[in-house]
Write a protein that holds these residues in place. Structure first.
Motif, PDB file in Angstrom:
ATOM      1  N   UNK A 322     -26.179 -54.493  15.978  1.00  8.89           N
ATOM      2  CA  UNK A 322     -24.969 -54.412  16.467  1.00  8.89           C
ATOM      3  C   UNK A 322     -24.234 -55.363  15.946  1.00  8.89           C
ATOM      4  N   UNK A 323     -24.334 -56.254  14.978  1.00  6.80           N
ATOM      5  CA  UNK A 323     -23.576 -57.113  14.398  1.00  6.80           C
ATOM      6  C   UNK A 323     -22.555 -56.453  13.443  1.00  6.80           C
ATOM      7  N   UNK A 324     -21.536 -56.944  13.354  1.00  9.80           N
ATOM      8  CA  UNK A 324     -20.457 -56.599  12.573  1.00  9.80           C
ATOM      9  C   UNK A 324     -19.760 -55.237  12.822  1.00  9.80           C
ATOM     10  N   UNK A 325     -20.252 -54.459  13.872  1.00  8.21           N
ATOM     11  CA  UNK A 325     -19.790 -53.508  14.458  1.00  8.21           C
ATOM     12  C   UNK A 325     -19.021 -53.471  15.600  1.00  8.21           C
ATOM     13  N   UNK A 326     -17.719 -52.891  15.450  1.00 10.00           N
ATOM     14  CA  UNK A 326     -16.749 -52.966  16.521  1.00 10.00           C
ATOM     15  C   UNK A 326     -17.298 -53.222  17.704  1.00 10.00           C
ATOM     16  N   UNK A 327     -17.802 -52.094  18.294  1.00 11.49           N
ATOM     17  CA  UNK A 327     -18.331 -52.169  19.898  1.00 11.49           C
ATOM     18  C   UNK A 327     -20.000 -51.930  19.645  1.00 11.49           C
ATOM     19  N   UNK A 328     -20.502 -52.585  18.598  1.00  7.35           N
ATOM     20  CA  UNK A 328     -21.903 -52.773  18.610  1.00  7.35           C
ATOM     21  C   UNK A 328     -22.709 -53.461  19.474  1.00  7.35           C
TER      22      UNK A 328
END
Length: 547
Positions: A322-328
């Motif tokens: 989930x890191x660096x993902x806008x809605x991660x």
């Protein structure tokens, strides 16, 4: 200064000028900080309910929505404590039990285990620990009957100092206090599990054996050893050898005579969890060519051919966490874990059928695969604009989900009332390309070392919790797995925990771990001549459709 947390009785006393994230970490407050506090992941959100704070930063303006800014949402790692404050936390997660459901001894090993139990008729219990970066699993076994009595899975408490291995290594290296702190965090977690097992057994002295596996960093931290030697290759051979001692020599809440074993790793970034995976899958003895992979922040890969084993570890990055993902987000209530696009309809599978809050790793892979299939992402990873998509034959209803923003194109997965829609951004696609490119490059290099192609693969084993919940066809579609017939790819669950359990129950499997660790050849990709070139080539997506 006093910090109050809304909805909690906890009151934190802090010095003026301290970083809010560091303060919360030191108080063991469970707050996501996937980038380790470097200010880049945008996950350590807090809502300021009272108190003055430092001005909002450009990075916060980039990653927060306008409604979040208006309601006082900030990133804890960007805040300096200046006075008393009251805050509200977001994203608190509960202990996960998904990994605990992936435990089953393979049928082929039961004869050896039962024969060993018959010859060594010892009454008592054994405990296997699998220390994962995200989740810690403990398994209680009856040594005499080989019966699994209980399984406990907990979120690794070290996440309060960093979500990935590198963050924890950096934290440990800062000071002796930090080194001891991160060690105590995991020991408290393991001893809490032992306490819960003890309530079942009524007597801790009945635990005869404890076996621990984990990646190299997790194993070293659990033993309170230096992790600075993991910063760059070459890595000292002795640091990932097997360690065995009696209970009295450890901090475990067991009897003095309990035998405690840390299984051996293979290399600097290929730990005992992979040794245990090799034992549990028996890939050394399979006919033909077998590829085994454990996908996470790192992708550990092992290739077996004619009894020979070669391995590597790739720094895939934490995109699948989930890191660096806008809605991660991590796997939790409200996470989109499955995506399918049929005609003009986007179908979402959401954990606990709750309102969508974000997207976890399996959903992210599904989304990218679906977007590739309908043609809104090209083979280079570029998201098409609305006109290009319609011209390419994409449904006009689906094409309207394509939005142009100052930061590039994005695709709407879920519209939400009075909230920003959940989207896949161009940057999200690039992060997935980086992760899958590294893993795919590692697989390509191993196959080249063995002189084979993907057509020569007889089977692929996908280990770990993440591998058990992702859709294999989607992983293959984006190039995370080789493009081989789906029937050749098999999820094998928590193979590390299974291998550790086999070692607890029968000495021959512990001894086999020693042999595997010594004979498996490791390739250090960061020092391999062709890795960078292979990595760049593997970032692109293949032009193909799912079968």
């Amino acid at each position: 200064m006093i910090i109050q947390i809304d909805g909690s009785d906890k009151i934190i006393h802090a010095k003026e000028g301290g970083n809010l994230l560091d303060i919360l970490r030191n108080e063991q407050v469970d707050i996501p900080a996937i980038c380790g506090g470097r200010g880049t992941c945008g996950k350590c959100k807090v809502q300021m309910l009272s108190g003055e704070v430092t001005p909002i930063t450009s990075k916060e303006m980039e990653l927060l929505t306008s409604s979040e800014v208006e309601s006082g949402v900030r990133f804890a790692c960007h805040l300096t404590v200046q006075n008393d404050m009251r805050i509200r936390l977001f994203g608190k997660t509960k202990d996960t039990d998904r990994k605990s459901k992936l435990m089953k001894l393979p049928q082929w090993c039961l004869d050896t285990i039962n024969t060993y139990a018959d010859k060594h008729s010892e009454n008592g219990y054994g405990v296997a620990f699998d220390i994962g970066t995200t989740t810690v699993v403990g398994l209680l076994w009856n040594i005499r009957t080989s019966e699994l009595i209980h399984v406990i899975a907990k979120t690794n408490p070290q996440r309060v100092v960093g979500a990935d291995v590198i963050s924890r290594i950096q934290y440990s290296m800062k000071s002796e206090d930090n080194k001891n702190h991160i060690h105590q965090l995991i020991m408290e977690c393991l001893n809490q599990m032992l306490y819960e097992f003890g309530k079942i057994m009524k007597d801790h002295s009945l635990i005869k054996r404890v076996c621990i596996v984990g990646n190299t960093a997790m194993s070293l931290i659990a033993q309170n050893m230096e992790v600075s030697q993991l910063v760059k290759p070459p890595f000292p051979k002795g640091m990932y050898k097997s360690q065995q001692c009696s209970g009295i020599e450890t901090e475990f809440s067991v009897s003095d005579e309990t035998v405690v074993t840390y299984l051996p790793g293979i290399g600097g970034h290929i730990g005992s969890d992979i040794t245990a995976m090799i034992v549990a899958t028996d890939i050394k003895n399979h006919a033909g060519v077998t590829l085994a992979i454990d996908i996470g922040t790192n992708g550990e890969i092992v290739l077996a051919k004619d009894g020979q084993l070669v391995s590597c570890s790739t720094a895939a990055g934490p995109a699948f966490e989930g890191a660096s993902i806008r809605f991660g987000m991590r796997t939790a209530k409200g996470a989109i874990e499955g995506v399918a696009i049929h005609g003009s309809v986007v179908e979402l599978q959401i954990i606990e059928e709750a309102e969508a809050e974000g997207i976890c790793g399996s959903g992210l892979i599904d989304a990218i695969a679906a977007m590739l299939d309908i043609g809104v992402i090209d083979e280079t990873g570029r998201i098409l604009d609305l006109a290009e998509a319609v011209a390419a034959g994409v449904s006009k209803v689906i094409a309207t989900r394509l939005q142009k923003t100052p930061n590039g194109m994005q695709f709407v997965l879920q519209y939400r009332y009075a909230k920003e829609p959940i989207v896949i951004t161009q940057r999200d696609v690039r992060e997935v390309q980086l992760a899958k490119g590294a893993i795919s490059a590692g697989m390509q290099i191993l196959m080249r070392e063995m002189g084979i192609t993907r057509d020569s693969l007889d089977r692929i084993f996908l280990a770990g919790a993440f591998g058990s919940y992702l859709k294999i066809s989607s992983a293959r579609r984006i190039g995370l797995l080789p493009n081989v017939p789906l029937e050749k790819i098999h999820s094998v669950g928590n193979a590390a925990g299974v291998g550790a359990s086999m070692s607890v129950l029968a000495k021959p499997y512990e001894e086999e771990c020693q042999v595997i660790a010594q004979t498996t050849r490791q390739i250090e990709l960061s020092m391999h001549d062709s890795f960078q070139e292979e990595f760049v080539q593997c970032m692109n997506f293949e032009k193909m459709k799912n079968e």
